[in-house]
Motif scaffolding. Structure first.
Motif, PDB file in Angstrom:
ATOM      1  N   THR A  82       0.841  -1.194   0.000  1.00 16.82           N
ATOM      2  CA  THR A  82       0.000   0.000   0.000  1.00 16.82           C
ATOM      3  C   THR A  82       0.875   1.243   0.000  1.00 16.82           C
ATOM      4  O   THR A  82       1.965   1.261   0.566  1.00 16.82           O
ATOM      5  N   LEU A  83       0.372   2.270  -0.630  1.00 24.40           N
ATOM      6  CA  LEU A  83       1.049   3.553  -0.697  1.00 24.40           C
ATOM      7  C   LEU A  83       0.115   4.579  -0.078  1.00 24.40           C
ATOM      8  O   LEU A  83      -0.985   4.807  -0.583  1.00 24.40           O
ATOM      9  N   GLU A  84       0.538   5.177   1.017  1.00 25.97           N
ATOM     10  CA  GLU A  84      -0.245   6.224   1.667  1.00 25.97           C
ATOM     11  C   GLU A  84       0.018   7.529   0.929  1.00 25.97           C
ATOM     12  O   GLU A  84       1.170   7.916   0.735  1.00 25.97           O
ATOM     13  N   VAL A  85      -1.046   8.211   0.513  1.00 23.57           N
ATOM     14  CA  VAL A  85      -0.937   9.467  -0.228  1.00 23.57           C
ATOM     15  C   VAL A  85      -1.592  10.554   0.604  1.00 23.57           C
ATOM     16  O   VAL A  85      -2.756  10.441   0.984  1.00 23.57           O
ATOM     17  N   PHE A  86      -0.842  11.634   0.916  1.00 22.59           N
ATOM     18  CA  PHE A  86      -1.384  12.729   1.714  1.00 22.59           C
ATOM     19  C   PHE A  86      -1.032  14.065   1.089  1.00 22.59           C
ATOM     20  O   PHE A  86       0.141  14.313   0.824  1.00 22.59           O
ATOM     21  N   PRO A  87      -1.960  14.931   0.852  1.00 23.19           N
ATOM     22  CA  PRO A  87      -3.394  14.700   0.913  1.00 23.19           C
ATOM     23  C   PRO A  87      -3.840  13.871  -0.292  1.00 23.19           C
ATOM     24  O   PRO A  87      -3.250  13.955  -1.355  1.00 23.19           O
ATOM     25  N   SER A  88      -4.869  13.086  -0.104  1.00 23.98           N
ATOM     26  CA  SER A  88      -5.332  12.231  -1.199  1.00 23.98           C
ATOM     27  C   SER A  88      -6.225  12.985  -2.172  1.00 23.98           C
ATOM     28  O   SER A  88      -6.440  12.540  -3.285  1.00 23.98           O
ATOM     29  N   ILE A  89      -6.747  14.136  -1.754  1.00 21.26           N
ATOM     30  CA  ILE A  89      -7.525  15.023  -2.628  1.00 21.26           C
ATOM     31  C   ILE A  89      -6.858  16.387  -2.572  1.00 21.26           C
ATOM     32  O   ILE A  89      -6.694  16.962  -1.489  1.00 21.26           O
ATOM     33  N   ALA A  90      -6.439  16.905  -3.732  1.00 21.92           N
ATOM     34  CA  ALA A  90      -5.677  18.146  -3.748  1.00 21.92           C
ATOM     35  C   ALA A  90      -5.947  18.934  -5.024  1.00 21.92           C
ATOM     36  O   ALA A  90      -6.519  18.410  -5.985  1.00 21.92           O
ATOM     37  N   ASN A  91      -5.503  20.174  -5.021  1.00 23.41           N
ATOM     38  CA  ASN A  91      -5.603  21.060  -6.181  1.00 23.41           C
ATOM     39  C   ASN A  91      -4.262  21.098  -6.906  1.00 23.41           C
ATOM     40  O   ASN A  91      -3.224  20.789  -6.318  1.00 23.41           O
ATOM     41  N   PRO A  92      -4.249  21.512  -8.167  1.00 26.29           N
ATOM     42  CA  PRO A  92      -2.967  21.704  -8.848  1.00 26.29           C
ATOM     43  C   PRO A  92      -2.089  22.676  -8.062  1.00 26.29           C
ATOM     44  O   PRO A  92      -2.574  23.652  -7.490  1.00 26.29           O
ATOM     45  N   GLY A  93      -0.801  22.372  -8.000  1.00 25.12           N
ATOM     46  CA  GLY A  93       0.144  23.186  -7.250  1.00 25.12           C
ATOM     47  C   GLY A  93       0.408  22.650  -5.855  1.00 25.12           C
ATOM     48  O   GLY A  93       1.344  23.094  -5.189  1.00 25.12           O
TER      49      GLY A  93
END
Length: 168
Positions: free
Chosen positions: A32-43
């Motif tokens: 598993t790969l933890e992604v933070f933040p998992s919801i983001a804006n460009p930049g």
């Protein structure tokens, strides 16, 4: 007969025990790969972490689906976790993108990041009459006349009270 059966049984048990201890690295050995933040804006700067690389592990991440290219993973503050970062490019379209990591130990990990677009507010705020409309001279003149009448009326009232108090 018993000796042969015991020999075969012990050999089978030994082979099973050795075989269970070995953990081969296959191409489909995903962690598993933890992604933070998992919801983001460009930049936005995205941080990914995984335990798939093992203690003190290193790896290379792939964020080319976003247009961010490759990024490096190195041991983080917790030595069993490999950590890396990349920035979502400004031209990335909204959607969900897969991020993968290939560790030096042969294992891989994957996770998703969702890109959303939130535009900045522009224009007037539609909350009513206050500052969101242009000047109306008729309304300004009417307001000024009401204020002047109130001022004159207040002055007359105060003078009458003052003069009435002296005569008693």
């Amino acid at each position: 007969m018993r000796t042969t059966a015991r020999l075969l049984a012990s050999t089978a048990l030994a082979a099973a025990a050795i075989g269970l201890g070995v953990h081969p690295a296959y191409a489909w050995d995903f962690g598993t790969l933890e992604v933070f933040p998992s919801i983001a804006n460009p930049g936005a700067v995205i941080t990914v972490s995984t335990t798939a690389c093992g203690p003190g592990g290193h790896g290379v991440g792939d964020a080319r689906a976003l247009g961010a290219g490759e990024f490096r993973l190195a041991p983080g503050t917790h030595k069993e976790v490999a950590v890396g970062q990349f920035t979502i490019p400004g031209h990335t379209h909204a959607g969900t993108y897969a991020i993968t990591v290939s560790c030096k130990n042969g294992r891989q990990a994957s996770g998703d990041v969702t890109v959303e677009h939130h535009g900045w507010p522009s224009g007037h705020v539609n909350t009513g009459v206050g500052g969101s409309v242009g000047p109306d001279t008729t309304k300004i003149a009417a307001g000024a006349a009401i204020l002047a009448a109130a001022a004159v009326g207040g002055t007359v009232l105060l003078r009458r009270r003052a003069s009435g108090a002296q005569g008693s």
